[in-house]
Each structure stands twice: as C-alpha cells, then as structure tokens.
Design a protein around this motif. Structure first.
Motif, PDB file in Angstrom:
ATOM      1  N   LEU A  50     -19.602  15.016   8.971  1.00 26.60           N
ATOM      2  CA  LEU A  50     -19.536  15.399  10.442  1.00 26.60           C
ATOM      3  C   LEU A  50     -20.493  14.701  11.449  1.00 26.60           C
ATOM      4  O   LEU A  50     -20.714  15.078  12.467  1.00 26.60           O
ATOM      5  N   SER A  51     -21.142  13.661  10.867  1.00 30.93           N
ATOM      6  CA  SER A  51     -22.064  12.903  11.560  1.00 30.93           C
ATOM      7  C   SER A  51     -21.470  12.421  12.939  1.00 30.93           C
ATOM      8  O   SER A  51     -22.328  12.606  14.068  1.00 30.93           O
ATOM      9  N   GLU A  52     -20.137  12.121  13.204  1.00 27.40           N
ATOM     10  CA  GLU A  52     -19.730  11.650  14.618  1.00 27.40           C
ATOM     11  C   GLU A  52     -19.814  12.804  15.516  1.00 27.40           C
ATOM     12  O   GLU A  52     -19.877  12.425  16.757  1.00 27.40           O
ATOM     13  N   PHE A  53     -20.037  14.091  15.025  1.00 24.36           N
ATOM     14  CA  PHE A  53     -20.310  15.129  16.029  1.00 24.36           C
ATOM     15  C   PHE A  53     -21.797  15.285  16.363  1.00 24.36           C
ATOM     16  O   PHE A  53     -22.180  16.407  16.956  1.00 24.36           O
ATOM     17  N   GLY A  54     -22.734  14.524  15.792  1.00 25.77           N
ATOM     18  CA  GLY A  54     -24.052  14.382  16.249  1.00 25.77           C
ATOM     19  C   GLY A  54     -25.009  15.694  15.354  1.00 25.77           C
ATOM     20  O   GLY A  54     -26.157  15.904  15.717  1.00 25.77           O
ATOM     21  N   VAL A  55     -24.371  16.232  14.460  1.00 25.38           N
ATOM     22  CA  VAL A  55     -24.772  17.296  13.811  1.00 25.38           C
ATOM     23  C   VAL A  55     -26.010  16.598  12.589  1.00 25.38           C
ATOM     24  O   VAL A  55     -25.752  15.484  11.973  1.00 25.38           O
ATOM     25  N   LYS A  56     -27.261  17.231  12.809  1.00 25.24           N
ATOM     26  CA  LYS A  56     -28.088  16.706  11.561  1.00 25.24           C
ATOM     27  C   LYS A  56     -28.334  17.575  10.533  1.00 25.24           C
ATOM     28  O   LYS A  56     -28.909  17.074   9.603  1.00 25.24           O
ATOM     29  N   HIS A  57     -28.207  18.645  10.619  1.00 28.72           N
ATOM     30  CA  HIS A  57     -28.481  19.591   9.673  1.00 28.72           C
ATOM     31  C   HIS A  57     -27.495  20.914   9.569  1.00 28.72           C
ATOM     32  O   HIS A  57     -27.121  21.269  10.824  1.00 28.72           O
ATOM     33  N   ILE A  58     -26.944  21.417   8.501  1.00 30.35           N
ATOM     34  CA  ILE A  58     -26.050  22.451   8.498  1.00 30.35           C
ATOM     35  C   ILE A  58     -26.473  23.629   7.382  1.00 30.35           C
ATOM     36  O   ILE A  58     -27.036  23.247   6.334  1.00 30.35           O
ATOM     37  N   ASP A  59     -26.863  24.831   8.019  1.00 29.54           N
ATOM     38  CA  ASP A  59     -27.632  25.741   6.952  1.00 29.54           C
ATOM     39  C   ASP A  59     -26.089  26.036   6.163  1.00 29.54           C
ATOM     40  O   ASP A  59     -25.212  26.311   6.558  1.00 29.54           O
ATOM     41  N   MET A  60     -26.661  26.378   4.659  1.00 26.19           N
ATOM     42  CA  MET A  60     -25.570  27.075   3.816  1.00 26.19           C
ATOM     43  C   MET A  60     -25.034  28.334   4.160  1.00 26.19           C
ATOM     44  O   MET A  60     -26.073  29.087   4.912  1.00 26.19           O
ATOM     45  N   MET A  61     -23.981  28.969   3.766  1.00 29.48           N
ATOM     46  CA  MET A  61     -23.052  28.146   2.789  1.00 29.48           C
ATOM     47  C   MET A  61     -22.264  27.313   4.004  1.00 29.48           C
ATOM     48  O   MET A  61     -22.320  27.738   5.255  1.00 29.48           O
TER      49      MET A  61
END
Lengths: 288, 787, 153
Positions: free
Chosen positions: B761-772
């Motif tokens: 999902l890097s193209e959307f500028g996200v750097k971290h996603i919490d689980m789950m």
C-alpha cells in the motif's frame, strides 16, 4: 456447552410432522439438520421445549426437474445441492452458493429449508432465492401455500412462515446466466456481503435482471435499482459495472459490526454486485 | 551370540514420531477421557459484567435441583483457598479463585456447583442468580493509566500494576544504562523515525480447552490431580501449598495435552477449586472448560502498545532506540503475567548492535481477562516493534530493508554479545541467515515481480524481518521456579531403557527426539527406549515445557543422565569383557573394545549382569540408573530471517499471503521433520496474528470475539506452502549445541507480513498499519483514508 | 428419555438417552469411544468429526436421538484387522499431527474428502478440511498426509 432439556419427536411423514406441530400448540420447534438450531441451543440462546425431527421424512429431500422448473426439497442438505449434476447443468448458481456455506461437515447436515426458515441476515441462500424469484412452498395441517422469496424474508430472523407451517420445497425456473459473489466473514464463513445475480438475455439484450443481496441489511433484499438499470442494456461488462455502481445506494440501515462497518459494507455492495454480474455474464458467454 | 545389526545414527534424521500410533487411532488419553469412580462434575458461574459489586447470590434453585452435590459461592471458597499465588516478585492485588465482593472481568468465577452429571452441572450453574451493582469499566490501558473512570484495585493507583520508580510516571522497570547517552544519540541523529504500534490481544485457543480432574483420597490423605498443563511439577507445588498438603502428598499428571501455546503454564483458579473441593468433599471432581469459557477464562496473549523511536545516520547506521511499552495485563496478575512484557524490554536490541537504548515498561490493569504467555511471550512483541521501526527507517532512507538490517547486525565476531538491555546473546550469524533467505526468496527477482504486478495495478508487497529470540529458559536467575531441568535414565535388566524427563511435551515430539538421542548415546535401537513424562509420581523432579526449553535444557539433562549411567555401565562391561572401560564403544547393540566387535557383549547381557552382579566388580553398586539436573549458564538465542509476499485486493482490501520464506537457526537439530512442524506451527500463529486474529472488547468490557464465530484462527486454505530452510550456529551454552525452536516461527513472520502489507500500500503513503490486517482497514487506506 | 439404536464401527448399540444428549457425549461417555474430541461450542473446529452414514459430520452439533438408526464410524473404527487406514498411515509418515487433539476429526474429514475426490488437488485438500481447525501444524504436513493417502489408494 449443554442445551436445556426438551422433548423429542420424530416425524415419519409430512402429515405426521404437521400433526405433531399442530398438536404442540406452538411449543414444537422443527429440526432437520440442526446446524442453525443446535449451536444456539448449546449456547442456551434458544431453549425450545419440544423438537420435532423432520430429517427422515421421505421425499422432503431431493432435487427434481419438472416441465422446465427445478424443485429442491427443503430437506436437501447443502452438500447435495452443491454437487447436484442437474443444478450444475441448469442452474449452477444454486450449487455455487451452497458450496460457500459453512464447511464440508456443515454442508453434509445443514438443509435448504432450515437455512431459509432461520433466515440469518448473513445467510447465503436467501440471496440466490431472490435472484431466481423462487417460490417457497409451505404446508400446514390445513393448507398449502406458496410465497415468493421476495415476500418471504421480512426482517432479522423473521420470515413469512406460521408456527404451524413447514417449508416443503423451493421451486424456480432455472437460469444459467447467474452467479453468486460473496465477501466472507473470516471466522464464521457467513457473508459480510453476498450478491446473487441472474440475467435473462435474449437477442443480445438484457431483458431482465434479478439481484439478491444478503448480509448487508436485516434480511435479504432485491437490488431493484440495479435491476432496472440493467433492463434493456447490452450484456457487457461495462454495462454491468455501470449499473452495479447503484447497488445499495437506496438502502438504509446497513449492518455494521466488528467485522465490517456500515461504511465498508455499503461500499462492498457495488463491488460484489459487479462481480456477481460478471460471473453471470461469463456463463452467458459459455452458453452462447 | 548377539545379533549383528548395524544401527544408523538417529540424531539429525527425519524420524517419524513414536507418539503418533496412539494419537492417530483415537487411543490417547486426554484429561476428559479419564473417569474415576464416584466422579463429580464442576461447573462455574461466571461474571457476565466487566466490573461490579456482588450484591447477592441466590443459589436456592440450584441447591434444590436433583443431583446437585454442593454449591459454593466465592466467600465459601475463600474459606478453603488462600489468595491466588503468583511467581513474580512484584506487589500484587488480592485475587481470589472465585470472586468474593467484586468482579473485575467478564468470565471471572463467581460461584461453583458440584454435581454427578455434567448436564445437570450446567443447569444448576444457570439456575444461580447473581445480583450486581455495576461499576464503571475500563478497557483501554492508556485510559486506565489516568486512573479514570475507575481504579480497579484500591491499592494500585492509576491502575499501574508495577511499583513506581523514583521520578517515573508509573514506569516499572527501566533498563537504561545511561539516559544521557540515549538523549545524546537522538540529539546527534540525522534521522529519527517514531511510531506508536499496537501488538494486539490474542486468544491462544489450543484445540483442547483446559480441564482438570482432582482426586483426593481421604483414606490415604493424598491427592492425584490430572490437568491439561505444561508443567505438572509446578502444578504439584502450588496445589500442595494451596490445599495444605505436602509436595509428597500430591501427584500431578499431565496426560495427553491437546496443545497449550503458553496458555497452560499458568495454574488457574479452576485447578485450585477442583483440588480444594475434592479434598473438602472427599470426591473426585472433574472440570472441563467449554470453548465459550476458554475465550474469557484462559489467559490471553500479547496486548502491548509500543512507542518506538529509532535514531540513525543517513547512511543507515542506527545510533539509538527508545521503546516505551504499555502492557495491558487485564484484571489480575496470574502466575507469570507481570514477567512476560519484561521479555519485550529485554529483547529491545533485536539483532542489531545499537549503542544506546532506553526501554521502559508500564503494566496496567484493565477490566479484561488477564494476559500471560502466548507462543513467543514477549519476544514477538519486541521483534515486531523493532522490525517495524527498521522497516520504516529503511523506507525513510530509501534503503533496501535487507541492506539496512545488514548494516546494523551484531557481527559473528562480537559473540557473546551483551546488549544494552543486559541480555548476553550466545552465538549468531545473522548475515548468513539473511543471505540464505534472500537467496531462497530470490529477493532481486521478487522485487521485479512485485514491480511488474504493480505496473498492472495490482497491490503486491514484500516484507522482510529478522528475529532473535531468548529461549531455552534457564538459569534459575531467569525463571522464578527454577531454570534447570531434570532427567533420569535407567537401563532396565532386559537391556531396554526407561528415561524420565521433567519436560512435559504436548505436541513437541520429545518422546521421539529424546529417544533418538539415547539410541545414539547407547548404540541401541529406538524401539528399545521409552520416554516417560508428565507425571510427578514417575518423574521425580521437573520444571516443564515452555520458553522453547525442552531440547536445550531438558534434552541436555537427559544427555547428562545418560552419560552418567553410561560410565557406570562401561565399568560393568569392562569387568565382563575383561577390558579397560575407556577402550569400550557402545555400538549396534553391543559393548565392545573399539576395533574388535567380536570381543563384545550384548548391551542386554551387560544390563543383566549389572542387576545380578556375580561377582560384583570392586567399587561398584548394583543397578544402572542415574539422574541429572541441568542448569544452563545462560539462555539461548536462536534467530532467523522471514520474507513474505502478499497481495491486497484493491476493491475489498482482502489480503492474500502469496509466499512465506523462512530461514531459521536453532543450532543443532535433533529431528528436522519435527523442527519443520514446529516452524510451520509458529508461522501459522504469527501470520494469524498479522492477518486475522484479534481479541476485542466493547467499551464496557464485553468480549465481542468470544467464540469461533467471531474470533478467527487460521484454516488450511489461508496459507501457501511455506518455504523453509535453516542455518546451523550451535550454542556454546549446552553440550548439544541446540537452541530451541518451539516459538521461533511466531517472531519473524508477524512483522514481515505486516511489512509486506505496508509495502503493497506504499503508493497511498502509508508507513505503518496496526494489526490485524482487517480488510476494511486496508480498504480505507486504499480509498483515501487512514486505517 | 428416548431410545436410540446406532451402529458404531460395525457394532449396534441401543440405549435410553435424554433427548438433549449430544452424539459426541453419547460416543464418549456411554460407549467410551473417547477418540472423538470436543473443541468448541459453535460447530466450527471439527474436532468431533465422525462419519454418519458415510459422510463427515460434527457430532457436537447432532443430538444422539437424531442419529437413531445411523451407521457411525469413529476414529477407532478406521483401522481394520490391525492395519492402519491409509490416512492414519499418511498422518504418521508425514508428521501430520503434533498434539494430536484435532487429528481424529481431521482424519475423519479427510476420509470423506478422499471419498469425494480420490485424487484431490492441493486446493481441494485445503478446502476439504476447511471445517477442521489445527492450532499446531500450520496444516502443511496435514496436506502432505492426505496426499500420501490419496497416492496410496
């Protein structure tokens, strides 16, 4: 977990079942496969005092073709629907839908009639029954009647079925160009959103479309806006995608839970509507 | 004349398991399969509110029910049982096996019924009416730390479970060597990456729930207790203490145990209650947990928030790390609850040579089920926080995540390596594991595949994670009930071998791996060896199976006991053969002078002689049975590298794991087939955490994932084939060179799967996603929102 | 009470039972066939799977009275004349189990699976054991075990 105590009777025939049901004065609860009922009883969320077992009634199960109409007995288990050669040939969407229910063991025991009568808001069958405009055949000890699927599902776990009635069968005209698309809830395997679409196409034009939606609101509903938008269109992916965009836009009170919020569910309705329509189109192509 | 057989060396071979015949035929005995004459069933009434004062308990309907032997409220149980004991050296609130005045989480026992029939037990429990005054509940640990809306235990201000340190705000423990060094490192850094991360709460869910059968025999004054536990000896200790019996008067048995994953280390209220009531009533009492109970009454795992700051130079050199941990431990301290998050602190350095680290930990009470060990127990959390931060740093620096890691590795020449946290890593070659994983994954090609897929609009991502684990738990300074393990090896008079081990396997296959070791040690067939475990009446001492310690500690104890008895047996053989004991070899069922097998005596003949020693060799006692305690000087530190490829459905956000490449290094392996199985299982649980598992509560403390209808665990169709490989870096800590492998799979897999999702999902500028990785969460990122 | 007569592993048993008695408890408590396990309350985990009239079914979601007149096969009835069933052999050879608790149910599901698909693809195997949870193995060795049995038949 242990259910509360109950009395148990086994019906030997449909008439016997109806007589027992009638004699129970509303206390009798029908059980066939029991795969909706027994887990609820074990959790003591349902505490019936009498079970009437209709699983062994001859002729309540089975898939028949008659004069171009298909009939599935209410006692037919999901596995037999999923693997039926007749359905696979004439109306594969029903078999496909059955194959998405639960897991193999559940499909070996759970029945069509049980699923329809229980009417879980996220059950799969209701969507396809709507898309096929199926007739749901009911019997009581005094009368028989037929309810169309679109009138049958009324609210959460609520259907047009009187306490003294039994679902005997569903009947529908087979549609080859039909498909079911489902977003699975990962734990339960129920549908977060499930869409069944059936197309009637002749001379290169969609004469009519019927689309049933489950999982999104209190009970399965037809997506009439999309159906209207498709009528008269060419059966193309583009037309379907166009029409699918409308899916669910007129629905209120969309379900929301920990697995999918209202917003997400709403957004998934067009996606799975388009996927179901694409699936139906693909069958159209194979057909022609 | 002995048969001339040639026995293959078994250690290192893929031997199929000796446990399996009983298990595949339904002939194993789990606790619920055991019946004792006169056995009664226990059922619990549990709180259905998260926090409340018990106003009244009406047991009259249950008392009057046919078949009800006895009913006890919490107050009545409190007369029989002291407060729940714990193993951690921290102050802890009063915790009763059955709540007395106040309930503090949904699922806390409130009353119990004893009946002859299991079905009636449920009916009777349901007939008990409890009236509560509802109190405010708190489920968010960061909210709880403010002391509002409620303080759960009166003596623990702001719900802080660990004592204050001077100047800290509820900071319980602080491993910082020198704060100024850390502050300076961050001041000098060219880049700092910061992120709050949540390592969410999980339900361990072994497929066999917990269960116990306590049988006090009044005539003998002794108690036998069968329990689905990981540590029967610890169970014995605590049952004895809590029921006022001596350790000699209690026999604890772990029969076949249907999975545990850390959740069966704890000694639970139900075990104490069953034992106390068996003693009180003089009847055998069984309790088997329902799955619905298990989701609230068995300890949960993880549930730690980490505030991570990582400081580096532009060239990728990491110069400092800050890790502020907030652990939600639920309503009470269980046996080891408070200790688990300290392992997260301990492992903050991960595989990296980080010169300045500050790690702090706050443990917080909430109105939720207590947490404790779950496979990995503190180390997956550490790995996750540090590896996610390394990934974010790599992205910030536009470096390949593998290159960034390599730049910061502790190098092979630095071992033994003492981290800033005080952990002494025994051995390692992290670069080698990384290289092999990159090679097996085809990293460069994989990146091309990903880019090609992206060019077609697909959301494909790659993730990579290193890990290092602390396991092989020992010495005693590192574990409060003892960091050793025990074994006894007996050569029977027919030449067969009985061995006992304090390790208590429940799926790990030690009946096979331990027999492989002894077969090689004595040169006898595998079939001649029986490994006994799980019964304190048979195995004299023991600690148990957890912390990936069975092989490294228990296996070594066995090896040492075997060595002792072998020395003695050689003396008997020397007398019989008339040779010098140092010249003897044990091979192919014979003991003979090296190089002249015709000189030898069969193993069985020597054994027989040792039990009827005529003449008795000078200086020897009869018999061949020796025991050994082994306490390692240090833990072991296995490590590895996991790589994943994952695709996300652009329309629905549904993630699909496409590949999982794992290279693990657990030192020397006894049985690679079993090791593969352990890794597979760990990967499944690690991936499960990343993708589909999360135990959730409503704001008022009601569990909303309290059944398998809402709590998903992985199914077969959720996984691709795993691609395993290993490197071998032996540990110097034990003579086997074995490090332990039970938990390793859970460490690297979780962050590498999350990293792949972030990459996708890097193209959307996200750097971290919490689980789950809930599909909706990913869909929201794709469609312009934040998760 | 209600009378139940079932044939389990070829032997007929008749008993008077409470209607609410679950088939799994009938097998375990009354017939002492404890190889069939219980792992959940909601018909998900599949540890209780047996064959009812040849088809896999979750015996925790069936009342014993519903099974009256049925032929039931449990894990104990799978080996014949002291010879392991090919699936049992496969689970042993391929390390298809660890704690073993899910194994009887898993094997019984696999029996049904191989009856339906004698030469299953890996996908069919993974979907075919969708109703059986294993928390230990990560399933890969179970897939191998079923493939072993399929190849053996």
């Amino acid at each position: 977990m242990i259910p509360t105590a109950f009395d148990y009777q086994r019906a030997t025939s449909l008439d016997d079942a109806l007589a027992k049901l009638s004699a129970s004065n509303g206390a009798g609860k029908l059980i066939a496969g029991g795969h909706s009922l027994v887990p609820l009883m074990k959790l003591r969320l349902s505490e019936p005092t009498m079970l009437i077992d209709i699983a062994r009634i001859p002729d309540l199960a089975g898939i028949r073709e008659q004069d171009g109409t298909l009939e599935i007995g209410a006692g037919t288990v999901h596995h037999d629907v999923a693997t039926s050669p007749v359905l696979r040939q004439h109306c594969p969407v029903v078999a496909d839908t059955a194959a998405t229910i639960g897991d193999p063991q559940v499909r070996n025991r759970g029945t069509l009639g049980g699923s329809l009568a229980h009417a879980d808001p996220a059950a799969d069958y209701p969507a396809v029954m709507l898309a096929l405009d199926a007739e749901i055949h009911l019997r009581s000890s005094t009368a028989a009647r037929v309810v169309l699927a679109r009138d049958f599902f009324q609210n959460v776990l609520t259907v047009d079925l009187a306490p003294d009635e039994i679902i005997t069968a569903v009947r529908f005209a087979p549609v080859r160009a039909a498909s079911y698309a489902k977003l699975y809830q990962r734990a339960s395997r129920f549908a977060i959103v499930g869409v069944a679409a059936a197309l009637d196409v002749s001379d290169g034009v969609i004469r009519s479309a019927r689309i049933g939606l489950t999982g999104a609101v209190s009970h399965a509903v037809r997506l009439t806006t999309v159906e209207a938008a498709l009528a008269g269109c060419e059966p193309t992916s583009r037309a379907c995608a166009e029409a699918a965009r409308l899916a669910g836009s007129d629905l209120e009170d969309i379900n929301g839970d920990i697995h999918a919020s209202e917003t997400y569910r709403r957004a998934m309705i067009p996606v799975f509507t388009r996927r179901a329509l694409d699936g139906a189109l693909a069958r159209l192509t194979v057909q022609s | 004349m002995a048969a001339s057989l040639v026995l293959p060396k078994l250690v290192g071979q893929r031997i199929k398991r000796r446990e399996d015949p009983r298990l595949i035929q339904g002939r194993a005995t789990y606790v619920d399969d055991i019946k004792v004459v006169g056995m009664q069933h226990l059922a619990f009434v549990r709180s259905d509110i998260a926090h409340g004062r018990i106003l009244s308990i009406d047991t009259s309907a249950a008392d009057a029910m046919d078949g009800v032997e006895a009913v006890f409220t919490g107050a009545q149980i409190a007369e029989l049982l002291a407060p729940m004991p714990i193993l951690t050296p921290f102050p802890s609130p009063d915790h009763r096996a059955v709540a007395v005045d106040i309930v503090r989480y949904v699922g806390e026992p409130v009353a119990v019924v004893v009946t002859a029939d299991r079905y009636v037990a449920r009916d009777a429990a349901d007939a008990i009416v409890v009236d509560y005054e509802q109190l405010p509940a708190v489920v968010d640990p960061e909210q709880a730390m403010t002391g509002t809306p409620v303080v759960i235990h009166a003596d623990f201000a702001d719900n802080l479970a660990l004592p204050f340190l001077p100047g800290g705000t509820g900071v319980a423990a602080d491993f910082t060597v020198d704060d100024t060094v850390v502050d300076q490192a961050f001041a000098d850094a060219e880049v700092v990456v910061s992120q709050r991360m949540v390592n969410q709460r999980l339900a361990p869910t072994p497929i066999e729930t917990r269960g116990v059968l306590a049988h006090f025999e009044p005539g003998k004054g002794t108690m036998t207790i069968w329990s689905s536990t990981q540590n029967p000896h610890t169970l014995r200790t605590f049952i004895a203490t809590m029921t006022g019996l001596g350790q000699d008067q209690v026999r604890a048995i772990a029969p076949e145990v249907g999975g545990a994953f850390g959740a069966k280390i704890n000694i639970y209220p139900e075990e104490y209650v069953a034992a106390a009531l068996s003693k009180r009533l003089g009847l055998p009492i069984k309790w088997i947990e329902d799955r619905s109970e298990a989701f609230v009454a068995t300890t949960h795992g993880r549930d730690i928030i980490g505030y991570v700051d990582i400081a580096a130079r532009r060239d990728g050199t990491v110069v400092g790390l800050k890790l502020r941990l907030i652990a939600d431990i639920g309503a009470y301290n269980m046996l080891l609850t408070a200790a688990i998050p300290t392992l997260t602190m301990q492992m903050a350095s991960a595989t990296y040579d980080i010169p300045a680290i500050r790690a702090t930990l706050t443990e917080v009470f909430t109105n939720k089920t207590p947490t404790a060990a779950y496979r990995g127990a503190g180390r997956p959390e550490a790995t996750y926080f540090v590896e996610r931060a390394m990934d974010m740093l790599a992205r910030e620096l536009e470096m390949d995540p593998a290159d960034l890691r390599r730049k910061n590795f502790i190098t092979p020449d630095q071992f033994p390596y003492t981290t800033q946290m005080g952990a002494v890593y025994d051995s390692g070659d992290y670069g080698k594991a990384l290289d092999l994983a990159l090679q097996n994954a085809g990293w460069a090609d994989l990146k091309k595949q990903r880019d090609a897929a992206r060019a077609k609009g697909r959301l494909v991502g790659l993730g990579l994670s290193m890990y290092v684990e602390v396991c092989g738990v020992g010495p005693s300074s590192s574990f409060p009930s003892g960091g050793w393990e025990y074994a006894q090896v007996t050569i029977e008079r027919d030449g067969r071998i009985s061995a006992t081990t304090g390790a208590s396997p429940h799926g790990q296959g030690n009946e096979t791996t331990f027999a492989q070791m002894l077969a090689d040690q004595f040169g006898v067939p595998l079939e001649h060896i029986t490994i006994h475990h799980g019964d304190t009446g048979v195995v004299k001492q023991g600690i148990g199976t957890f912390g990936s310690r069975s092989q490294a500690v228990g296996g070594t104890a066995l090896h040492l006991a075997g060595g002792k008895v072998k020395v003695k047996m050689a003396k008997f053989a020397a007398a019989l053969i008339e040779a010098h004991e140092d010249d003897l070899v044990f091979e192919d069922g014979m003991i003979s002078v090296k190089g002249s097998p015709e000189s030898g005596k069969s193993f069985a003949d020597v054994a027989k002689y040792a039990y009827v020693p005529v003449p008795l060799p000078k200086g020897l006692d009869p018999g061949l049975s020796e025991e050994a305690f082994f306490e390692p000087a240090n833990n072991t530190y296995p490590f590895g590298c996991h790589i994943s490829m994952l695709e996300i459905d652009r329309e629905t956000g549904e993630p699909t794991l496409l590949r999982l490449v794992a290279v693990d290094d657990a030192g020397h392996l006894i049985n690679p087939l079993i090791v593969d199985g352990q890794i597979h299982g760990g990967l499944a649980q690690g991936i499960g955490q990343a993708m589909i598992e999360e135990f959730r509560y409503s704001e008022d403390g009601q569990p909303v994932t309290g059944s398998f209808m809402d709590y998903a665990i992985p199914r077969a169709a959720d996984f691709p084939r795993f691609e395993l490989d290993n490197t071998v870096t032996p540990t110097p800590v034990n003579p086997l060179g074995a490090k332990g492998v039970g938990e390793a799979g859970t460490l690297g897999s979780t962050p590498c799967v999350v990293a792949a999702a972030v990459d996708a999902l890097s193209e959307f500028g996200v750097k971290h996603i919490d689980m789950m990785l809930r599909p909706e969460k990913l869909w929201r990122i794709i469609h312009g929102g934040q998760p | 009470m209600a009378q139940v007569s079932v044939t389990v592993n070829g032997k007929t048993h008749t008993a008077n039972v409470e209607p609410r008695l679950l088939l799994v408890h009938f097998l375990r408590e009354q017939l002492n066939l404890t190889g069939t396990h219980i792992g959940c309350d909601t018909s998900q985990c599949g540890a209780c799977t047996v064959l009812v009239d040849g088809r896999s079914a979750k015996s925790c979601t069936i009342f014993a009275v519903q099974a009256d007149g049925s032929e039931i096969t449990t894990i104990e009835g799978l080996a014949r004349d002291g010879r392991l069933h090919p699936l049992q052999e496969g689970f042993w050879e391929e390390h298809g189990l660890q704690c073993g608790y899910c194994t009887p149910g898993m094997i019984m599901s696999a029996v049904d699976l191989l009856n339906e698909h004698p030469s299953p693809t890996e996908r069919e195997i993974r979907d075919g054991i969708d109703g059986n949870f294993c928390r230990c193995t990560g399933y890969e060795h179970i897939v191998n075990a079923i493939q072993y049995a399929a190849n053996k038949r």
